[in-house]
Design a protein around this motif. Structure first.
Motif, PDB file in Angstrom:
ATOM      1  N   TYR A 101       0.839  -1.194   0.000  1.00  0.00           N
ATOM      2  CA  TYR A 101       0.000   0.000   0.000  1.00  0.00           C
ATOM      3  C   TYR A 101       0.872   1.241   0.000  1.00  0.00           C
ATOM      4  O   TYR A 101       2.087   1.168   0.199  1.00  0.00           O
TER       5      TYR A 101
ATOM      6  N   GLU B 187      -3.807   3.714   0.615  1.00  0.00           N
ATOM      7  CA  GLU B 187      -4.301   3.703  -0.767  1.00  0.00           C
ATOM      8  C   GLU B 187      -3.547   2.644  -1.558  1.00  0.00           C
ATOM      9  O   GLU B 187      -2.506   2.156  -1.127  1.00  0.00           O
ATOM     10  N   GLU B 188      -4.075   2.348  -2.725  1.00  0.00           N
ATOM     11  CA  GLU B 188      -3.442   1.398  -3.655  1.00  0.00           C
ATOM     12  C   GLU B 188      -3.183   0.045  -2.984  1.00  0.00           C
ATOM     13  O   GLU B 188      -2.098  -0.527  -3.090  1.00  0.00           O
TER      14      GLU B 188
ATOM     15  N   ASN C 122      -2.931  -3.725  -2.343  1.00  0.00           N
ATOM     16  CA  ASN C 122      -2.688  -4.913  -3.147  1.00  0.00           C
ATOM     17  C   ASN C 122      -2.352  -6.057  -2.188  1.00  0.00           C
ATOM     18  O   ASN C 122      -1.569  -5.875  -1.265  1.00  0.00           O
TER      19      ASN C 122
ATOM     20  N   GLN D 278      -9.800   0.023  -2.835  1.00  0.00           N
ATOM     21  CA  GLN D 278      -8.379   0.361  -2.918  1.00  0.00           C
ATOM     22  C   GLN D 278      -7.928   1.322  -1.822  1.00  0.00           C
ATOM     23  O   GLN D 278      -6.749   1.435  -1.551  1.00  0.00           O
ATOM     24  N   LYS D 279      -8.887   2.026  -1.198  1.00  0.00           N
ATOM     25  CA  LYS D 279      -8.560   2.990  -0.154  1.00  0.00           C
ATOM     26  C   LYS D 279      -9.089   2.504   1.182  1.00  0.00           C
ATOM     27  O   LYS D 279     -10.212   2.014   1.275  1.00  0.00           O
TER      28      LYS D 279
END
Length: 170
Positions: free
Chosen positions: A116, A134-135, A137, A156-157
């Motif tokens: 992240y 955020e982002e 994975n 994603q957030k």
């Protein structure tokens, strides 16, 4: 001058008291947890409990304290992400138990890596700064013995702990 001094003193006291603020109370000042929901791999819309689940943070080698250790009735959990790095590794252990003879952990262990980016957010003077992520994975190494069959990042957030961010199918 004697008449002006009391008026100035009263004015000074009035402005001093008016400039003071009440103590702030922090209500929304916690860094949110990553919420993971567990679902049936054969019926993806159905929540599915994980038997005797233990979650450990790998680098610190500590059990996650935001969930009941080895609980059998959890279909979702909230886990903290580290703020001093851009990824956190977790051991998800199903059917967790201690071997009576060796004292070793038993059960089926899958190691997930959550990566992240972290964004700091100022909440208030009382709360200070919280971390949002955020982002998101999530990676799971391929292994035929994995109890986790699939992973789906649905948000994603991570800005609050109210919704499921990641779905794990087993």
């Amino acid at each position: 001058m004697k008449k002006i001094l009391p008026i100035l003193l009263i004015a000074f006291l009035f402005f001093y008291v008016a400039s003071c603020e009440k103590d702030d109370i922090c209500v929304d000042g916690d860094t949110p947890l990553l919420v993971i929901g567990f679902f049936d791999a054969d019926n993806p819309t159905e929540p599915k409990e994980v038997p005797s689940l233990r979650v450990k943070e790998v680098v610190l080698d500590q059990n996650i304290n935001t969930i009941t250790d080895r609980a059998s009735n959890l279909d979702s959990i909230g886990i903290p992400l580290r703020i001093d790095t851009t990824s956190t590794q977790f051991s998800f252990i199903t059917n967790s138990a201690d071997d009576d003879t060796t004292g070793e952990e038993t059960g089926n262990v899958d190691i997930l890596t959550v990566s992240y980016s972290m964004q700091e957010k100022f909440v208030s003077r009382a709360c200070g700064i919280v971390a949002n992520y955020e982002e998101i994975n999530v990676a799971l190494p391929d292994n035929p013995e994995n109890w986790i069959k699939d992973i789906d990042v649905v948000q994603q957030k991570v800005e609050n702990s109210n919704n499921i961010h990641v779905k794990i199918f087993h």
